[in-house]
Write an enzyme that holds these catalytic residues in place. Structure first.
Site, PDB file in Angstrom:
ATOM      1  N   SER A   1       0.798  -1.225   0.000  1.00  0.00           N
ATOM      2  CA  SER A   1       0.000   0.000   0.000  1.00  0.00           C
ATOM      3  C   SER A   1       0.832   1.277   0.000  1.00  0.00           C
ATOM      4  O   SER A   1       0.333   2.338  -0.365  1.00  0.00           O
ATOM      5  CB  SER A   1      -0.945   0.022   1.211  1.00  0.00           C
ATOM      6  OG  SER A   1      -0.210  -0.017   2.421  1.00  0.00           O
TER       7      SER A   1
ATOM      8  N   ASP B   1      -2.732   8.764   7.493  1.00  0.00           N
ATOM      9  CA  ASP B   1      -3.718   7.887   8.112  1.00  0.00           C
ATOM     10  C   ASP B   1      -2.989   6.996   9.129  1.00  0.00           C
ATOM     11  O   ASP B   1      -1.806   7.214   9.395  1.00  0.00           O
ATOM     12  CB  ASP B   1      -4.491   7.099   7.036  1.00  0.00           C
ATOM     13  CG  ASP B   1      -3.660   6.034   6.324  1.00  0.00           C
ATOM     14  OD1 ASP B   1      -2.515   5.783   6.739  1.00  0.00           O
ATOM     15  OD2 ASP B   1      -4.161   5.434   5.350  1.00  0.00           O
TER      16      ASP B   1
ATOM     17  N   HIS C   1       0.067   5.269   6.938  1.00  0.00           N
ATOM     18  CA  HIS C   1       0.773   5.789   5.765  1.00  0.00           C
ATOM     19  C   HIS C   1       1.210   7.242   5.919  1.00  0.00           C
ATOM     20  O   HIS C   1       0.458   8.061   6.449  1.00  0.00           O
ATOM     21  CB  HIS C   1      -0.130   5.657   4.531  1.00  0.00           C
ATOM     22  CG  HIS C   1      -0.581   4.256   4.284  1.00  0.00           C
ATOM     23  ND1 HIS C   1      -1.816   3.799   4.701  1.00  0.00           N
ATOM     24  CD2 HIS C   1       0.047   3.199   3.717  1.00  0.00           C
ATOM     25  CE1 HIS C   1      -1.937   2.522   4.376  1.00  0.00           C
ATOM     26  NE2 HIS C   1      -0.810   2.132   3.784  1.00  0.00           N
TER      27      HIS C   1
END
Length: 367
Positions: A38, A328, A331
Site C-alpha cells: 500500500s 492515516d 501511511h
C-alpha cells in the site's frame, strides 16, 4: 577528463550538475515499474474485491483532482513523486483500462495494498495481488509491450527501466504480529522469521532480475512501531512499540547484506538498498525540524493518535495535511513522502546503498 581526476572542485560540481541534467533529459524515455504494497499502490486494489482500498474521501483530498485515486495518501505517493522528480509521466495501475498503446512505454504499477513477501500475508484482505502474481502480470505486460514495439525493443525497454519494490512491513503487522500467537509466531522466533522472509525476498528479487530488471530500488521497512495504528494498539504514552522496532532493526540490516550479496553474485549494482527506516525516523524523532506539528497523531482517523480503524468520510480530519507526518494510521502524508523521495534522490550511503538515485541516473545517462 574523468570526474575522478578533477583538480578544480568548482569544475567537478559543474560536470556533475551537467551529468545529472543530461540524465534527467534521458530519463524521459525511461520506463518505471513499481511492485509492492500500500505504500506504493496507485490504485490496483480499486479494481479488486478487497477491503484494502482507498477509494473513498478524504483519500485524494490533495491530489490534483481532489478525488480518491486508490492511493493510500492525501495526495501523491512515493512512485508519483519519483516520476515527478525524474520528469516522467506517473505510472498507471496495471489493472487500469487506460494502460494501452503508447502508455505502455511509460511503465506500470503492479503494487497491491495488503501484500507481503509471503503469500499468507494479507489473507484477511481477500482478493489482493500477491507478489508472485504481480511478477506474473509483469510477464503479461512484457507480452503486450512486445506486441506493440517488437520483442527485442520490449526487452531493451525493460532492461533500461527503473524499478521500485516495497515489501516487508505487512509480513510483520499483518502476519507475524497480526494476532497474539499467530501461526507464523508459533512457527518461528522473531530472528528466525526475519532470516526466513529475507531468504524469500531474495528469491523474489532474483525472479525480478530474470524478468529483465536491471536497476531496482529495494526498500526496507519503515519504523513499524511508530505508526499511529501501532501507537494506538500498543503504546499508552506515545512511545514507539519496542517489539515492532526490534523487528525492523533485525530486518533492515539483513536486507542490505542480502542486496550486497546478490549484486556480488550478478557482478553489477542491479539492486539499491533504500533505508526507509532511517528516512522515516528522521522526521519521527524530530518532526519540528521538517515542519510537522506531530509525528504521532495521524491527520485522518479516530481514537488515540487517530490510529484506530480506517480513514473514512466520518473520521477526524486535520485542516492542513502538511503539518502531519502521517496521513492515516499507517501511511505517510504527501509531504513526508516528498522528504523520503528527496533522500532517495540525493541521500548519502546511510540512506541509499551503494548509491542514490541522482547518481544512478547520471551513470546510466552515459551508457
Amino acid at each position: 577528463m574523468s570526474m575522478a581526476t578533477c583538480s578544480d572542485s568548482s569544475f567537478c560540481i559543474i560536470v556533475t550538475t551537467l551529468l545529472i541534467s543530461i540524465s534527467f533529459a534521458s530519463a524521459q524515455r525511461r520506463a518505471f515499474f513499481v511492485f509492492g504494497d500500500s505504500l506504493v499502490d496507485s490504485g490496483n486494489n480499486d479494481f479488486l474485491a478487497t477491503t484494502a482500498r482507498a477509494d473513498a474521501p478524504p483519500y485524494g483530498i490533495d491530489f490534483p483532482t481532489h478525488r480518491p485515486t486508490g492511493r493510500f495518501s492525501n495526495g501523491l505517493n512515493i512512485p508519483d513523486i519519483i516520476s515527478e522528480q525524474l520528469g516522467l509521466e506517473p505510472t498507471l495501475p496495471y489493472l487500469s483500462p487506460l494502460l494501452i498503446g503508447e502508455k505502455l512505454l511509460v511503465g506500470a504499477n503492479f503494487a497491491s495494498a495488503g501484500i507481503g513477501i509471503l503469500n499468507d500475508t494479507g489473507f484477511q484482505f481477500l482478493h489482493i495481488i500477491h507478489i508472485y502474481k504481480q511478477l506474473k502480470l509483469f510477464q503479461h505486460y512484457q507480452q503486450r509491450l512486445s506486441a506493440h514495439v517488437g520483442a527485442e525493443e520490449a526487452w531493451r525497454h525493460v532492461n533500461q527501466a527503473l524499478v521500485l519494490i516495497t515489501l516487508g512491513g505487512n509480513d510483520f503487522v499483518n502476519n507475524y504480529y497480526l494476532v497474539p500467537y499467530s501461526a507464523r509466531s508459533r512457527q518461528f522466533s522473531l530472528p528466525d522469521y526475519v532470516i526466513y522472509i529475507i531468504s524469500e525476498y531474495r528469491l523474489i528479487l532474483k525472479r525480478l532480475y530474470d524478468l529483465g530488471a536491471r536497476r531496482v530500488l529495494v526498500t526496507g521497512t519503515g519504523p513499524m512501531g511508530c505508526v499511529p495504528a501501532e501507537l494506538a494498539l500498543r503504546s499508552g504514552n506515545g512511545e514507539c512499540d519496542v517489539e515492532l522496532q526490534r523487528a525492523a532493526s533485525l530486518f533492515n540490516p539483513q536486507l542490505v547484506e542480502m542486496v550486497k550479496g546478490l549484486n556480488r553474485e550478478i557482478g553489477a549494482h542491479v539492486f539499491i538498498a533504500v533505508n526507509a527506516y532511517e528516512m522515516n525516523m528522521d522526521f519521527v524523532n524530530n518532526p519540528g525540524a521538517y515542519g510537522f506539528v506531530t509525528s504521532k497523531i495521524a491527520c485522518c482517523g479516530q481514537g488515540p493518535f487517530n490510529g484506530v480503524g480506517l480513514c473514512t468520510p466520518i473520521s477526524n480530519l486535520c485542516p492542513n495535511r502538511d503539518l502531519y507526518a502521517f496521513w492515516d494510521p499507517f501511511h505517510p502524508s504527501e509531504k513526508a513522502n516528498r522528504i523520503i523521495v528527496q533522500q532517495m534522490m540525493t541521500g548519502s550511503v546511510q540512506y541509499m546503498h551503494p548509491m542514490n538515485l541522482s547518481t544512478i541516473m547520471a551513470i546510466d545517462s552515459r551508457v
